[in-house]
Write an enzyme that holds these catalytic residues in place. Structure first.
Site, mmCIF file in Angstrom:
data_model
loop_
_atom_site.group_PDB
_atom_site.id
_atom_site.type_symbol
_atom_site.label_atom_id
_atom_site.label_comp_id
_atom_site.label_asym_id
_atom_site.label_seq_id
_atom_site.Cartn_x
_atom_site.Cartn_y
_atom_site.Cartn_z
ATOM 1 N N GLU A 265 4.583 -7.716 -26.039
ATOM 2 C CA GLU A 265 4.646 -8.801 -25.057
ATOM 3 C C GLU A 265 5.123 -10.015 -25.795
ATOM 4 O O GLU A 265 4.425 -10.512 -26.679
ATOM 5 C CB GLU A 265 3.218 -9.057 -24.590
ATOM 6 C CG GLU A 265 3.026 -8.799 -23.136
ATOM 7 C CD GLU A 265 2.372 -9.995 -22.540
ATOM 8 O OE1 GLU A 265 3.082 -11.001 -22.367
ATOM 9 O OE2 GLU A 265 1.181 -9.900 -22.302
ATOM 10 N N CYS A 299 3.379 -18.129 -23.004
ATOM 11 C CA CYS A 299 4.684 -17.492 -22.883
ATOM 12 C C CYS A 299 5.159 -17.522 -21.437
ATOM 13 O O CYS A 299 6.336 -17.346 -21.166
ATOM 14 C CB CYS A 299 4.660 -16.084 -23.447
ATOM 15 S SG CYS A 299 3.503 -15.048 -22.618
HETATM 16 C C1 UN1 Z 1 1.118 -15.493 -23.452
HETATM 17 O O1 UN1 Z 1 1.222 -16.717 -23.357
HETATM 18 O O2 UN1 Z 1 1.158 -14.959 -24.572
HETATM 19 O O3 UN1 Z 1 0.053 -16.006 -17.042
HETATM 20 C C2 UN1 Z 1 0.968 -14.583 -22.295
HETATM 21 C C3 UN1 Z 1 -0.266 -16.641 -18.040
HETATM 22 C C4 UN1 Z 1 -0.836 -15.909 -19.212
HETATM 23 C C5 UN1 Z 1 0.236 -15.780 -20.256
HETATM 24 C C6 UN1 Z 1 -0.154 -14.929 -21.379
HETATM 25 N N1 UN1 Z 1 -1.353 -14.623 -18.820
HETATM 26 O O4 UN1 Z 1 -0.121 -17.841 -18.127
#
Ligand code: UN1
Length: 507
Positions: A265, A299
């Site tokens: 991810e 992210c």
């Molecule tokens: C990350 O920032 O590594 O939806 C992923 C969201 C979080 C993002 C996680 N679940 O803002």
């Protein structure tokens, strides 16, 4: 029991606590010891981290491998009960987690509360998945006289390599999925945030998950490399930068032995498209939240806002109003909206990006940093006008929002430009025109599309989260296919006719 006054007293009490993180089974004790300081105050030491040594990594993987068949044989129901016991323990230790979120990761109280909630949700969700998929074999069709069934099992020893921006939720989420599926886990937390991970691992052990089943190996990229190059590792679940995911992929490919699974991810270059049918107040709230909550260190965060040109000036004026109202400062203050970025490297990289855009002559608006932020890694929230998402070369992981304009008839061109950068994580759309939504749904290559709302904060189970292309391998975390990546399938086929029965008697 998150009652305000007792919680604040508890947090004040925890303010001076010193924490430690080291390998679960300390061996030679020769690993490097590093201080962990607060991003908002580099003079404040929260604790220390002792890195795992090569010998400790080797021994940890051997232990994990030896106990894995037993953990797998325990079955889905018993593993679910243990994960649920860990969820209860996490909830009971909310104040400690909140304190570490603030002090070690520089998170605001709101972000900390959301983080603990998500961690608990992951544990409970994957416990449910252990019951759903791993408690009993799935019967398969076949002709009379033949019994076919499919069962799922753990792949072996899984390594989880987790990020600092969700130091609890994404530390525990992939680990819980791997454990639910019957794998044992070697967990390497981000080098910036091992303390919260060490507390999480300890609570899992106290809840009954054996120490050999879930081992912590703190350290930097060298520790990560030693783990991922070991042929006894059956798979890696990684969250972090695209470059690191590619490096892990190469390291897994170069090993001898079984072909490993990679669940990655990674980053994004997330856009939001706003047309002239959008509700301006709603857009303002959602843009400011998606770009600046968590200091933009998600992210999922909004990086490039596309405004239809005939509403762009008015929209931008309102967004700047919301942006001017953000409270910047110490995450320990209750009304802080934007805290620090994680470290000095992150800060200087963002400052270089902003300086380059200024030099190119782009319009740039910046907030002023308040007094008292000088001891930490603060970046003043910034808005930069650009022509296109294609002007950006990399993900800028912080409180920086880029804005571009587009004429209504170029909607499809905008979507093509967004697709062309190769990431595919989140996309926001503010429009009340059904045809526009259909066009975006049909053309955009993204993992999560958010319509007429903010584009961060995916909820476990309701919004499975993850992207494609440069943004990751999928399947989505917190969704119904995720745990399957951590499992291997076994099919048993039995001849139940007299002949088959006789044959097996003779054998
Ligand atoms: C990350 O920032 O590594 O939806 C992923 C969201 C979080 C993002 C996680 N679940 O803002």
């Amino acid at each position: 029991p998150l009652v305000r006054e007792p919680l604040l007293e508890e947090l004040a009490r925890l303010e001076t606590r010193h924490w430690d993180a080291g390998p679960t089974f300390p061996g030679a004790e020769s690993g490097e010891v590093a201080p962990i300081t607060s991003p908002q105050d580099l003079t404040h030491e929260v604790g220390t981290r002792r890195d795992a040594t090569a010998e400790e990594i080797d021994a940890a993987i051997a232990r994990a491998q030896a106990i894995q068949p037993g953990w797998n044989a325990l079955g889905g129901e018993k593993r679910a009960l243990l994960l649920e016991a860990a969820a209860d323990a996490f909830e009971a230790h909310t104040p400690e987690f909140l304190s570490l979120c603030q002090r070690e990761a520089g998170k605001t109280l709101v972000d900390g509360v959301l983080e603990v909630r998500e961690a608990v949700d992951f544990l409970r969700y994957y416990a449910g998945e252990a019951r759903r998929l791993f408690a009993a074999p799935i019967p398969l069709p076949g002709p009379t006289g033949e019994e076919n069934r499919l069962s799922l099992a753990g792949r072996g020893v899984f390594a989880t390599i987790s990020p600092w921006n969700f130091p609890l939720a994404i530390f525990i989420g992939p680990a819980a999925a791997a454990l639910a599926a019957g794998n044992t886990v070697i967990a390497k937390p981000a080098e910036q945030t091992p303390l919260i991970a060490a507390l999480a691992a300890r609570l899992c052990h106290e809840a009954g998950i054996p120490e050999e089943v879930f081992q912590l190996l703190p350290g930097g990229s060298e520790v990560g490399q030693l783990i991922t190059s070991d042929p006894r590792i059956a798979g890696v679940a990684f969250t972090g930068s695209t470059q690191t995911a590619q490096a892990i992929n190469r390291s897994l490919a170069a090993r001898e032995g079984p072909i490993a699974t990679l669940v990655a991810e990674t980053g994004g270059q997330n856009a939001m498209i706003v047309d002239s049918s959008a509700l301006p107040e709603q857009v303002t709230r959602d843009v400011v939240n998606s770009a600046f909550q968590s200091a933009g260190q998600r992210c999922s965060a909004l990086r490039v806002l596309y405004l239809q040109d005939d509403i762009a000036d008015e929209m931008l004026r309102m967004i700047k109003g919301g942006f001017e109202a953000l409270e910047i400062g110490d995450p320990a203050e209750l009304d802080t909206d934007v805290g620090p970025v994680i470290d000095e490297d992150a800060r200087s990289q963002l400052e270089r990006h902003i300086a380059r855009r200024k030099k190119e002559g782009r319009p740039v608006w910046r907030r002023k940093l308040p007094k008292g932020t000088g001891k930490g890694c603060f970046v003043a929230p910034t808005i930069i006008e650009i022509a296109s998402i294609k002007d950006l070369r990399r993900e800028n992981f912080g409180p920086v929002l880029h804005v571009a304009r587009f004429p209504a008839h170029e909607l499809e061109r905008v979507i093509r430009d967004i697709n062309s950068v190769g990431f595919g994580l989140t996309l926001g759309l503010h429009s009340r025109i059904a045809e526009t939504r259909r066009t975006v749904e049909r053309l955009a290559r993204i993992g999560n599309l958010y319509v007429n709302r903010n584009q961060i904060g995916a909820v476990v189970e309701s919004q499975p989260f993850g992207g494609e292309g440069l943004s990751g391998t999928g399947p989505k975390a917190g969704g119904p296919h995720y745990v399957l990546r951590f499992a291997t399938e076994r099919v048993v086929c039995i001849d139940t006719t007299a002949a088959g029965g006789n044959a097996s008697l003779l054998a």
